[in-house]
Enzyme design. Structure first.
Site, mmCIF file in Angstrom:
data_model
loop_
_atom_site.group_PDB
_atom_site.id
_atom_site.type_symbol
_atom_site.label_atom_id
_atom_site.label_comp_id
_atom_site.label_asym_id
_atom_site.label_seq_id
_atom_site.Cartn_x
_atom_site.Cartn_y
_atom_site.Cartn_z
ATOM 1 N N ASP A 13 135.935 -13.617 28.892
ATOM 2 C CA ASP A 13 135.398 -12.418 28.242
ATOM 3 C C ASP A 13 136.428 -11.856 27.278
ATOM 4 O OD1 ASP A 13 132.946 -12.556 29.553
ATOM 5 O OD2 ASP A 13 133.658 -11.401 31.271
ATOM 6 N N LYS A 35 133.605 -19.856 32.018
ATOM 7 C CA LYS A 35 132.320 -19.355 31.538
ATOM 8 C C LYS A 35 132.523 -18.786 30.139
ATOM 9 C CE LYS A 35 130.175 -15.410 33.088
ATOM 10 N NZ LYS A 35 129.538 -14.672 32.004
ATOM 11 N N ASP A 63 127.108 -19.107 29.149
ATOM 12 C CA ASP A 63 126.269 -18.019 29.664
ATOM 13 C C ASP A 63 125.665 -17.212 28.515
ATOM 14 O OD1 ASP A 63 125.149 -16.127 31.355
ATOM 15 O OD2 ASP A 63 127.032 -15.042 31.659
ATOM 16 N N LEU A 64 124.553 -17.707 27.982
ATOM 17 C CA LEU A 64 123.953 -17.026 26.821
ATOM 18 C C LEU A 64 122.745 -16.166 27.202
ATOM 19 C CD1 LEU A 64 124.254 -19.809 24.082
ATOM 20 C CD2 LEU A 64 125.839 -17.966 24.646
ATOM 21 N N LYS A 65 122.347 -16.227 28.443
ATOM 22 C CA LYS A 65 121.240 -15.392 28.963
ATOM 23 C C LYS A 65 120.076 -15.305 27.975
ATOM 24 C CE LYS A 65 123.967 -12.606 32.215
ATOM 25 N NZ LYS A 65 125.378 -12.943 31.991
ATOM 26 N N LEU A 66 119.481 -16.479 27.712
ATOM 27 C CA LEU A 66 118.375 -16.541 26.743
ATOM 28 C C LEU A 66 117.143 -15.807 27.278
ATOM 29 C CD1 LEU A 66 118.573 -20.347 25.812
ATOM 30 C CD2 LEU A 66 119.702 -18.448 24.667
ATOM 31 N N ASP A 68 113.272 -15.339 25.335
ATOM 32 C CA ASP A 68 112.450 -15.328 24.111
ATOM 33 C C ASP A 68 111.145 -16.057 24.409
ATOM 34 O OD1 ASP A 68 111.659 -15.250 21.342
ATOM 35 O OD2 ASP A 68 113.781 -15.193 20.799
ATOM 36 N N ILE A 69 110.337 -16.325 23.407
ATOM 37 C CA ILE A 69 109.106 -17.067 23.669
ATOM 38 C C ILE A 69 109.491 -18.507 24.060
ATOM 39 C CG2 ILE A 69 107.650 -15.650 22.153
ATOM 40 C CD1 ILE A 69 107.834 -17.938 20.071
ATOM 41 N N PRO A 70 108.627 -19.179 24.837
ATOM 42 C CA PRO A 70 109.009 -20.504 25.357
ATOM 43 C C PRO A 70 109.488 -21.493 24.295
ATOM 44 C CG PRO A 70 107.038 -19.730 26.478
ATOM 45 C CD PRO A 70 107.327 -18.723 25.400
ATOM 46 N N THR A 72 110.935 -21.055 21.398
ATOM 47 C CA THR A 72 112.271 -20.710 20.891
ATOM 48 C C THR A 72 113.334 -21.053 21.928
ATOM 49 O OG1 THR A 72 111.271 -18.960 19.601
ATOM 50 C CG2 THR A 72 113.648 -18.812 19.928
ATOM 51 N N THR A 119 123.933 -7.778 38.262
ATOM 52 C CA THR A 119 124.676 -7.065 39.309
ATOM 53 C C THR A 119 125.122 -5.671 38.869
ATOM 54 O OG1 THR A 119 126.560 -8.378 38.591
ATOM 55 C CG2 THR A 119 125.553 -9.008 40.659
ATOM 56 N N ARG A 184 134.773 -8.819 43.991
ATOM 57 C CA ARG A 184 136.011 -8.034 43.981
ATOM 58 C C ARG A 184 136.831 -8.410 45.206
ATOM 59 N NH1 ARG A 184 134.871 -8.017 39.655
ATOM 60 N NH2 ARG A 184 134.290 -6.357 38.235
ATOM 61 N N GLN A 195 130.219 -2.820 37.570
ATOM 62 C CA GLN A 195 129.523 -3.630 38.570
ATOM 63 C C GLN A 195 129.094 -2.728 39.722
ATOM 64 O OE1 GLN A 195 128.561 -6.459 37.847
ATOM 65 N NE2 GLN A 195 130.123 -7.930 37.258
ATOM 66 N N ARG A 216 137.505 -9.742 35.712
ATOM 67 C CA ARG A 216 138.575 -8.756 35.603
ATOM 68 C C ARG A 216 139.660 -8.850 36.663
ATOM 69 N NH1 ARG A 216 134.265 -4.211 33.945
ATOM 70 N NH2 ARG A 216 132.947 -5.763 34.967
HETATM 71 O O1 C5P Z 1 134.428 -9.910 37.457
HETATM 72 P P1 C5P Z 1 133.878 -9.237 36.249
HETATM 73 O O2 C5P Z 1 133.010 -8.032 36.558
HETATM 74 O O3 C5P Z 1 134.890 -8.949 35.199
HETATM 75 O O4 C5P Z 1 132.875 -10.323 35.625
HETATM 76 C C1 C5P Z 1 132.197 -10.049 34.457
HETATM 77 C C2 C5P Z 1 131.418 -11.275 34.099
HETATM 78 O O5 C5P Z 1 130.332 -11.446 34.995
HETATM 79 C C3 C5P Z 1 130.837 -11.191 32.690
HETATM 80 O O6 C5P Z 1 131.139 -12.406 32.027
HETATM 81 C C4 C5P Z 1 129.369 -11.068 32.917
HETATM 82 O O7 C5P Z 1 128.601 -11.671 31.906
HETATM 83 C C5 C5P Z 1 129.193 -11.779 34.237
HETATM 84 N N1 C5P Z 1 127.983 -11.386 34.924
HETATM 85 C C6 C5P Z 1 127.004 -12.310 35.089
HETATM 86 N N2 C5P Z 1 125.830 -11.959 35.701
HETATM 87 C C7 C5P Z 1 125.659 -10.742 36.179
HETATM 88 C C8 C5P Z 1 126.661 -9.792 36.033
HETATM 89 C C9 C5P Z 1 127.845 -10.157 35.399
HETATM 90 O O8 C5P Z 1 127.167 -13.459 34.685
HETATM 91 N N3 C5P Z 1 124.552 -10.477 36.834
#
Ligand code: C5P
Length: 239
Positions: A13, A35, A63-66, A68-70, A72, A119, A184, A195, A216
């Site tokens: 990150d 990641k 980790d792009l968390k797409l 959109d429409i199927p 795409t 989360t 944590r 979080q 973190r």
């Molecule tokens: O441990 P920390 O809180 O710093 O982790 C943050 C990372 O967790 C971010 O890269 C965030 O995208 C990822 N994350 C995730 N899915 C979630 C919540 C956070 O991939 N549901």
């Protein structure tokens, strides 16, 4: 058997390749996967994936968390599947068709993970977003419903908090991956951040999580390698 460090997914990150490079160099060999998220990928593009490959054989989770429409999502997934990454994410959202399209686009080369409920979200957020009361009162219900949808669509697993991992594994079986952020370590004393549904590495492993996303607590430690080692030791004890 999987080694303790292989459970650790370190999110890069950071805003650029230059900022990512030292972390890749020192943490390769101490974590199981890097990641790459939106911030870094938007800035660096596929070059960051190449750089991680060049620096060693740590696996990559894009980790792009797409969402959109199927069509795409399918087209985007096809491109992602050529990058040589182990996993990528798609929001479970409200459409199984979108998840099926993602799986189709992945061509069996990249595991698709469904993001169930972030989360950082709590019950009040779910209520405010207009979900039925039963889901606001019990987020796990929503997670299981979405995880079931992801499994039926052919996803490799889901992203969920450590609180839901046990139920996910119980309901959907051991072979369906549970990737858990919001970790944590017991020694972490940095106080509360964004979080909400957090858990220690040991508890998450005991609950059945297959991979732990830990950012973190490692990135902000005075010695990130030492932090990763300590976390691996904590994991080791719980295996
Ligand atoms: O441990 P920390 O809180 O710093 O982790 C943050 C990372 O967790 C971010 O890269 C965030 O995208 C990822 N994350 C995730 N899915 C979630 C919540 C956070 O991939 N549901």
């Amino acid at each position: 058997m999987k080694q303790a460090k292989e459970y650790i997914v370190f999110p890069l990150d950071v805003p650029s390749m230059e900022a990512a490079k030292p972390f890749i160099e020192i943490l390769s060999g101490h974590v199981g996967m890097f990641k790459v998220g939106l911030e870094l990928f938007i800035h660096a593009g596929p070059r960051i994936i190449e750089m991680i490959h060049e620096k060693g054989n740590t696996k990559i989770f894009l980790d792009l968390k797409l969402h959109d429409i199927p069509t795409t999502v399918q087209r985007a997934m096809r491109v992602i599947s050529e990058l040589g990454v182990c996993f990528t994410t798609v929001h479970c959202g409200e459409s199984k068709k979108m998840l099926e399209a993602a799986v189709q686009g992945s061509q069996g080369k990249t595991g698709v993970l469904g993001v169930t409920v972030l989360t950082s979200v709590n019950s009040e957020d779910i209520r405010m977003a207009g979900f039925q009361k039963q889901y606001a009162e019990d987020i796990q219900k929503l997670v299981i419903q979405r995880a079931t949808m992801a499994k039926e669509a052919g996803c490799a697993g889901i992203v969920c908090s450590g609180h839901e991992a046990m139920q996910v594994k119980k309901t959907l079986g051991d072979g369906f991956f549970a990737i858990t952020p919001g970790i944590r370590p017991s020694w972490e004393a940095s106080g509360k951040d964004d979080q909400e549904r957090v858990m220690t590495p040991a508890r998450a492993i005991q609950n059945g999580s297959d991979y732990l996303v830990i950012g973190r607590p490692i990135r902000d430690a005075v010695n990130p390698v030492e932090a990763a080692r300590k976390i691996a030791m904590e994991i080791e004890k719980s295996l």
